[in-house]
Enzyme design. Sequence first.
Site, short mmCIF file in Angstrom:
data_model
loop_
_atom_site.label_atom_id
_atom_site.label_comp_id
_atom_site.label_asym_id
_atom_site.label_seq_id
_atom_site.Cartn_x
_atom_site.Cartn_y
_atom_site.Cartn_z
N TYR A 1 61.30 23.12 60.23
CA TYR A 1 60.81 23.99 59.14
C TYR A 1 59.86 23.22 58.23
CZ TYR A 1 60.74 26.02 54.46
OH TYR A 1 60.33 26.49 53.24
N LYS B 1 55.84 23.66 57.48
CA LYS B 1 55.26 23.92 56.15
C LYS B 1 54.27 22.82 55.78
CE LYS B 1 56.08 26.80 53.55
NZ LYS B 1 55.57 28.20 53.37
N THR C 1 56.83 24.23 49.79
CA THR C 1 58.17 23.75 49.46
C THR C 1 58.17 22.26 49.16
OG1 THR C 1 60.33 23.37 50.49
CG2 THR C 1 58.48 23.51 51.99
N ASP C 2 59.18 21.82 48.40
CA ASP C 2 59.33 20.38 48.15
C ASP C 2 59.82 19.63 49.39
OD1 ASP C 2 61.94 21.35 48.17
OD2 ASP C 2 62.52 20.49 46.25
N GLU C 3 60.30 20.37 50.40
CA GLU C 3 60.84 19.70 51.60
C GLU C 3 59.76 18.93 52.36
OE1 GLU C 3 63.54 21.79 54.11
OE2 GLU C 3 64.46 22.83 52.43
P1 NAD Z 1 62.37 34.79 53.31
O1 NAD Z 1 62.79 34.28 54.65
O2 NAD Z 1 63.38 35.44 52.43
O3 NAD Z 1 61.17 35.83 53.47
C1 NAD Z 1 60.11 35.64 54.37
C2 NAD Z 1 59.35 36.95 54.50
O4 NAD Z 1 58.25 36.73 55.39
C3 NAD Z 1 60.18 38.08 55.10
O5 NAD Z 1 59.94 39.28 54.40
C4 NAD Z 1 59.67 38.18 56.53
O6 NAD Z 1 59.77 39.48 57.08
C5 NAD Z 1 58.21 37.78 56.36
N1 NAD Z 1 57.62 37.25 57.59
C6 NAD Z 1 58.15 36.32 58.43
N2 NAD Z 1 57.34 36.12 59.47
C7 NAD Z 1 56.25 36.93 59.30
C8 NAD Z 1 55.06 37.16 60.03
N3 NAD Z 1 54.82 36.51 61.17
N4 NAD Z 1 54.17 38.05 59.54
C9 NAD Z 1 54.40 38.71 58.37
N5 NAD Z 1 55.52 38.54 57.65
C10 NAD Z 1 56.43 37.65 58.10
O7 NAD Z 1 61.68 33.54 52.60
P2 NAD Z 1 61.71 33.11 51.06
O8 NAD Z 1 62.91 32.30 50.80
O9 NAD Z 1 61.40 34.29 50.23
O10 NAD Z 1 60.45 32.11 51.05
C11 NAD Z 1 59.14 32.61 50.84
C12 NAD Z 1 58.16 31.45 50.87
O11 NAD Z 1 58.50 30.50 49.87
C13 NAD Z 1 58.14 30.67 52.18
O12 NAD Z 1 56.82 30.33 52.47
C14 NAD Z 1 58.98 29.44 51.88
O13 NAD Z 1 58.56 28.36 52.69
C15 NAD Z 1 58.66 29.21 50.42
N6 NAD Z 1 59.70 28.54 49.63
C16 NAD Z 1 60.99 28.99 49.65
C17 NAD Z 1 61.93 28.38 48.82
C18 NAD Z 1 63.37 28.87 48.77
O14 NAD Z 1 64.20 28.25 48.13
N7 NAD Z 1 63.72 29.98 49.41
C19 NAD Z 1 61.57 27.31 48.02
C20 NAD Z 1 60.24 26.87 48.05
C21 NAD Z 1 59.31 27.50 48.85
O1 DAU Z 2 63.78 22.97 48.81
C1 DAU Z 2 63.18 24.20 49.08
C2 DAU Z 2 63.80 24.81 50.32
O2 DAU Z 2 65.09 25.25 49.95
C3 DAU Z 2 62.98 25.96 50.89
O3 DAU Z 2 61.75 25.47 51.34
C4 DAU Z 2 63.73 26.64 52.06
O4 DAU Z 2 63.00 27.76 52.51
C5 DAU Z 2 65.09 27.07 51.57
O5 DAU Z 2 65.82 27.62 52.64
C6 DAU Z 2 65.84 25.89 50.96
O6 DAU Z 2 66.19 24.92 51.99
P1 DAU Z 2 67.62 24.17 52.00
O7 DAU Z 2 67.89 23.71 53.36
O8 DAU Z 2 67.70 23.18 50.90
O9 DAU Z 2 68.56 25.43 51.58
P2 DAU Z 2 69.97 25.96 52.16
O10 DAU Z 2 70.41 27.04 51.22
O11 DAU Z 2 69.90 26.25 53.60
O12 DAU Z 2 70.92 24.71 51.96
C7 DAU Z 2 71.11 24.12 50.68
C8 DAU Z 2 72.03 22.91 50.85
O13 DAU Z 2 73.33 23.39 51.20
C9 DAU Z 2 71.61 21.99 51.99
O14 DAU Z 2 71.91 20.64 51.61
C10 DAU Z 2 72.51 22.39 53.15
C11 DAU Z 2 73.78 22.86 52.46
N1 DAU Z 2 74.54 23.94 53.15
C12 DAU Z 2 73.86 25.07 53.52
C13 DAU Z 2 74.51 26.11 54.16
C14 DAU Z 2 73.77 27.34 54.59
C15 DAU Z 2 75.90 23.81 53.36
O15 DAU Z 2 76.51 22.79 53.00
N2 DAU Z 2 76.55 24.85 53.99
C16 DAU Z 2 75.92 25.98 54.41
O16 DAU Z 2 76.58 26.87 55.01
#
Ligand code: NAD
Ligand code: DAU
Length: 360
Positions: A163, A167, A136-138
Site C-alpha cells: 500500500y 502511494k 499518507t504519512d506511511e
Molecule cells: P477508502 O478506502 O475509505 O475509500 C476509497 C474510495 O475510493 C472508495 O469510495 C472506493 O470506491 C474508491 N475507489 C477505489 N478504487 C477506485 C477506482 N479504481 N476508481 C474510482 N474510485 C475508486 O479510503 P480512505 O480511508 O477514505 O482514504 C482516502 C484517501 O486518503 C486515500 O488516497 C488514502 O491513501 C488517503 N489517506 C487515508 C488515511 C486514513 O487514515 N484512512 C490517511 C491518510 C491518507
Molecule cells: O497513516 C495513515 C494510514 O493510516 C493511511 O494511509 C491508511 O489508508 C489507513 O488505513 C491507516 O493505515 P494503518 O495501517 O495505520 O491503519 P489500520 O487501522 O489498519 O491499523 C492501525 C494500527 O492498528 C496498525 O498498527 C495495525 C493495528 N491493528 C489494525 C487492525 C485492523 C491491529 O492491531 N488490529 C487490527 O485488527
Amino acid sequence: MRTYLVTGGAGFIGSNYIHYMFRKYKDTIHIINVDKLTYAGNLENLKEVEELDNYTFVKADICDKEAIRKIFAEHDIDRVVHFAAESHVDRSIKDPEVFIRTNVLGTAVMLNCAREAWELPDGSYREGKKFLHVSTDEVYGSLPDDPHAFFYETSPYDPHSPYSASKASSDFLVKAYIDTYKFPANITNCSNNYGPYQFPEKLIPLIINNALQGKKLPVYGDGKNVRDWLYVDDHAKGIDMVQEQGRLGETYNIGGHNEKQNIEIIHIILETLLEMLPQGDPRRELVSENLITYVEDRKGHDRRYAIAPDKIRAEIGWEPETMFKEGIRKTIAWFFEHEEWMKNVTSGAYQKYYQEMYQE
Ligand code: NAD
Ligand code: DAU
C-alpha cells in the site's frame, strides 16, 4: 461557481470531505464525485447531498481514461481533489496488484486528463486550475520509539507495505508532473484518520463494532505500535486550506500530534463505550477488556508514525480543532446512531474478508 472533481468521494475521507465542503461553501461550489464503488465506496455516505443541484455522482474507474476524459470534456473543472485509492494495508499484503493498478495507474490517468484539459499551448495552465493529491504519512516508513523523532516534508521516502509503496509511487508521479510540466499541484501527507463512515476493517471502527458485539479485539504483535490519530474533519479542513492557500508545487504534512499506542486506543474505546452506553443497555455486559486478544503481527508492521505539522501551521495557519477525547466520543455516538450502516457494510463480502483475515 467553482467546480470540483473529487475522486473516491464515496469512501471514508472523501465523503466526509464532501460534507465539509457543502457545509462551508453551500451552493457556491459544484462537486462532481467520481467513484468506482469498490467494497469501500458507499453511496449511503452521501444520502444527505445526493439531491443537491450542485452535486453530481459519476460511477467510473479512475483507470478508465475515456471515462475521466469525458468528465473533463463535459465540465470546466477548476479543482481536482484526488482521494480514490485502495487504502487498507492488510489487503495490500494479501493482494498487492489492485493497489498498484488503482493507486499508481489511476493517479497517472487523473494527472494526464487534468493536464490535457488545463494546459495551454505555451505550457502554462488555465487560470486558477489546481490538483490536490491526497496521500499518507506511511510513505516515510517507520520511526523509532523516540518521542523526538517526527516525519517532516523533507524526510526521505521509505515505504514498506505494498500500500505505502503504491502511494509513494503516486506521490512521485505528482512530483514528476510538477517538475517536468510545471503542473499546478499539491500533495498532502496525512496521519491516521478516524471518524464517521470509516469502514470497519480499520482499527478504530473495527474495535468499536467488535466490542459492542462481544467479539474478540485483535491486537497485532505487542500492541505498542504507535499511530498519530486525526479527526477526519480536521483533515478535510487541511485539504481545503492547502488547496486555497498553499504554495503550488509544495507538499504539506497534516497531523495533530496525537500519538497513541494501539493498545491505548483500545482501552480508551472500551472506557468510552462504557461511559456512553446507558445503564440497562444489554451491550454493557459485552464490552470488556477480556475481549483483547493478541494475534500474529502484521507482516512488515511499521512501528511508529508521527507527523510534525510545523509547515502547514506556519504557512497556512492550519490547526486541528477536535481533540481525541471529543473526537472518539463523536465517532462512537455516530456509530450508535448508524447501526444500520454498520450492518449493511459488514454483511456479505466483508464477512468473508473478516473470516479469512482473522481465521474466525
Ligand atoms: P477508502 O478506502 O475509505 O475509500 C476509497 C474510495 O475510493 C472508495 O469510495 C472506493 O470506491 C474508491 N475507489 C477505489 N478504487 C477506485 C477506482 N479504481 N476508481 C474510482 N474510485 C475508486 O479510503 P480512505 O480511508 O477514505 O482514504 C482516502 C484517501 O486518503 C486515500 O488516497 C488514502 O491513501 C488517503 N489517506 C487515508 C488515511 C486514513 O487514515 N484512512 C490517511 C491518510 C491518507
Ligand atoms: O497513516 C495513515 C494510514 O493510516 C493511511 O494511509 C491508511 O489508508 C489507513 O488505513 C491507516 O493505515 P494503518 O495501517 O495505520 O491503519 P489500520 O487501522 O489498519 O491499523 C492501525 C494500527 O492498528 C496498525 O498498527 C495495525 C493495528 N491493528 C489494525 C487492525 C485492523 C491491529 O492491531 N488490529 C487490527 O485488527
